[in-house]
Design a protein around this motif. Structure first.
Motif, PDB file in Angstrom:
ATOM      1  N   LEU A 303       0.888  -1.273   0.009  1.00  0.00           N
ATOM      2  CA  LEU A 303      -0.090   0.084  -0.172  1.00  0.00           C
ATOM      3  C   LEU A 303       1.019   1.346  -0.036  1.00  0.00           C
ATOM      4  O   LEU A 303       0.597   2.223  -0.633  1.00  0.00           O
ATOM      5  CB  LEU A 303      -0.883  -0.066   1.183  1.00  0.00           C
ATOM      6  N   LYS A 304       1.941   1.191   0.713  1.00  0.00           N
ATOM      7  CA  LYS A 304       2.906   2.354   0.645  1.00  0.00           C
ATOM      8  C   LYS A 304       3.654   2.698  -0.636  1.00  0.00           C
ATOM      9  O   LYS A 304       4.018   3.704  -0.930  1.00  0.00           O
ATOM     10  CB  LYS A 304       3.805   2.259   1.929  1.00  0.00           C
ATOM     11  N   THR A 305       4.005   1.438  -1.279  1.00  0.00           N
ATOM     12  CA  THR A 305       4.810   1.443  -2.382  1.00  0.00           C
ATOM     13  C   THR A 305       4.123   1.556  -3.760  1.00  0.00           C
ATOM     14  O   THR A 305       4.566   2.046  -4.813  1.00  0.00           O
ATOM     15  CB  THR A 305       5.691   0.132  -2.454  1.00  0.00           C
ATOM     16  N   VAL A 306       2.925   0.871  -3.943  1.00  0.00           N
ATOM     17  CA  VAL A 306       2.343   0.641  -5.220  1.00  0.00           C
ATOM     18  C   VAL A 306       1.105   1.401  -5.474  1.00  0.00           C
ATOM     19  O   VAL A 306      -0.182   1.152  -4.464  1.00  0.00           O
ATOM     20  CB  VAL A 306       1.979  -0.839  -5.492  1.00  0.00           C
ATOM     21  N   SER A 307       0.790   2.530  -6.194  1.00  0.00           N
ATOM     22  CA  SER A 307      -0.533   3.244  -6.181  1.00  0.00           C
ATOM     23  C   SER A 307      -1.232   2.664  -7.135  1.00  0.00           C
ATOM     24  O   SER A 307      -0.912   1.913  -8.150  1.00  0.00           O
ATOM     25  CB  SER A 307      -0.145   4.473  -6.954  1.00  0.00           C
ATOM     26  N   PHE A 308      -2.559   2.720  -6.829  1.00  0.00           N
ATOM     27  CA  PHE A 308      -3.803   2.222  -7.642  1.00  0.00           C
ATOM     28  C   PHE A 308      -3.537   2.648  -9.413  1.00  0.00           C
ATOM     29  O   PHE A 308      -3.574   2.027 -10.088  1.00  0.00           O
ATOM     30  CB  PHE A 308      -4.920   2.365  -7.055  1.00  0.00           C
ATOM     31  N   GLU A 309      -3.389   3.932  -9.290  1.00  0.00           N
ATOM     32  CA  GLU A 309      -3.352   4.651 -10.532  1.00  0.00           C
ATOM     33  C   GLU A 309      -2.406   4.334 -11.407  1.00  0.00           C
ATOM     34  O   GLU A 309      -2.455   4.448 -12.640  1.00  0.00           O
ATOM     35  CB  GLU A 309      -3.132   6.241 -10.280  1.00  0.00           C
ATOM     36  N   SER A 310      -1.226   3.663 -10.862  1.00  0.00           N
ATOM     37  CA  SER A 310      -0.012   3.330 -11.866  1.00  0.00           C
ATOM     38  C   SER A 310      -0.463   1.971 -12.452  1.00  0.00           C
ATOM     39  O   SER A 310       0.142   1.575 -13.581  1.00  0.00           O
ATOM     40  CB  SER A 310       1.391   2.951 -10.856  1.00  0.00           C
ATOM     41  N   PHE A 311      -1.279   1.351 -12.310  1.00  0.00           N
ATOM     42  CA  PHE A 311      -2.220   0.251 -12.845  1.00  0.00           C
ATOM     43  C   PHE A 311      -3.444   0.808 -13.674  1.00  0.00           C
ATOM     44  O   PHE A 311      -4.163  -0.359 -14.445  1.00  0.00           O
ATOM     45  CB  PHE A 311      -2.339  -0.913 -12.120  1.00  0.00           C
ATOM     46  N   ASP A 312      -3.635   1.929 -13.512  1.00  0.00           N
ATOM     47  CA  ASP A 312      -4.967   2.291 -14.335  1.00  0.00           C
ATOM     48  C   ASP A 312      -6.183   1.714 -13.333  1.00  0.00           C
ATOM     49  O   ASP A 312      -7.419   1.520 -13.997  1.00  0.00           O
ATOM     50  CB  ASP A 312      -5.114   1.972 -15.640  1.00  0.00           C
TER      51      ASP A 312
END
Length: 325
Positions: A303-312
């Motif tokens: 959750l700290k490292t990977v944004s939802f938006e980075s995967f669309d």
């Protein structure tokens, strides 16, 4: 004269109807997936193919092609549009290539367990996401099967997220599958599913991630020393009907295909849940070390490292799924 014309017309119409009926009766369809013949996904598909044939009075003969016979998972997804397959079983991660938001279900630690996943398939957010996929691709998701909770197998011990740093791990070439290993610092390799056993055996990679049932079915345990219960994705497979076939089906036949696919999914889901519960002991008996981990640590790192938006993906969808009871 009029009477003769009427008789001739009636005969012609009857012949045309008979020809049409005959062509429908001989409709042959291809149903493809990448799983082994021993797995519930295949046995349930074979049952469904026979049941659709029976309920449509033989108008559809469906041949099921398992174990990547008609191509890898990317190939069979493309085959829906190309017309080389009519139905497939495949994950939402591949559907997300047409409609990215549907892949949010693969963001690590989205589902609490199998029951949460199944509740999601009856929710409004599921209906909206599958409609988005259909609008984009033209294909219809008619059923969802529980695939199992994805865990990690490895040739080195893993107790914390940090222990994965530098680990050579095979992960499908799908963004959401990559999220947890990369967040923990692993080096990921997108090796095709059919080639994973050999890659583990010859040391091309030293780890992989899949449900326990798949680790058992593909015999990955023969070339691994550790099972690490990371539980990072509660996985599922969609039964998808190609847009071309769906358009041809009558409303009555659409209902038959959908009903049967959902009954088959329920059969496979029940079998997978039963099998999954037995496998920790099975792997221990085979001499593997089975390790429980603190999932909260892994989840917080992602959750700290990977944004939802980075995967669309849309975080609002994820939050709605979290709220499903």
């Amino acid at each position: 004269m009029l009477k003769k014309l009427t008789i001739a017309f009636a005969a012609s119409a009857a012949a045309l109807l008979a020809a049409t009926t005959s062509s429908v009766a001989q409709a042959k369809l291809k149903w493809a997936h990448v799983y082994e013949t021993s797995e519930p996904f295949h046995t349930a598909s074979v049952w469904a193919a026979g049941e659709i044939n029976k309920r449509t009075n033989g108008r559809y003969q469906i041949d099921v092609y398992p174990a990547s016979q008609l191509g890898k998972e990317t190939d069979i997804n493309q085959g829906l549009a190309l017309g080389s397959v009519d139905m497939i079983i495949s994950g939402s991660s591949f559907a997300a290539k047409s409609f990215p938001p549907i892949g949010v279900t693969y963001y690590p630690y989205t589902f609490r367990d199998a029951d949460h996943l199944l509740a999601y398939t009856k929710s409004d957010v599921f209906k909206e996401l599958t409609k988005g996929y259909e609008d984009k691709s033209g294909h219809r998701i008619v059923a969802v099967t529980y695939y199992g909770v994805r865990h990690t197998s490895s040739n080195k011990p893993i107790k914390t997220c940090a222990d994965m740093k530098g680990l050579k791990i095979r992960v499908p070439d799908v963004p959401a599958y990559l999220a947890m290993p990369r967040a923990c610092g692993a080096n990921t390799a997108p090796i095709a599913f059919a080639e994973v056993y050999l890659a583990l055996q010859n040391g091309t990679v030293e780890a992989q991630e899949n449900p326990l049932t798949t680790i058992e079915a593909k015999k990955f345990y023969e070339v691994q020393k550790h099972i690490v219960l990371t539980g990072h994705i509660v996985d599922h497979l969609n039964t998808v009907v190609s847009g071309a076939l769906w358009k041809k089906l009558s409303e009555e036949d659409r209902k038959i295909f959908t009903d049967v696919a959902q009954e088959a999914a329920a059969k496979a889901t029940a079998e997978i849940k039963t099998n999954e519960a037995k496998l920790v002991d099975f792997f221990k008996q085979k001499g593997l070390t089975v390790t429980e981990v603190n999932k909260s640590e892994f989840r917080d790192t992602v959750l700290k490292t990977v944004s939802f938006e980075s995967f669309d993906y849309r975080k609002a969808d994820w939050e709605r799924i979290q709220a499903v009871k």
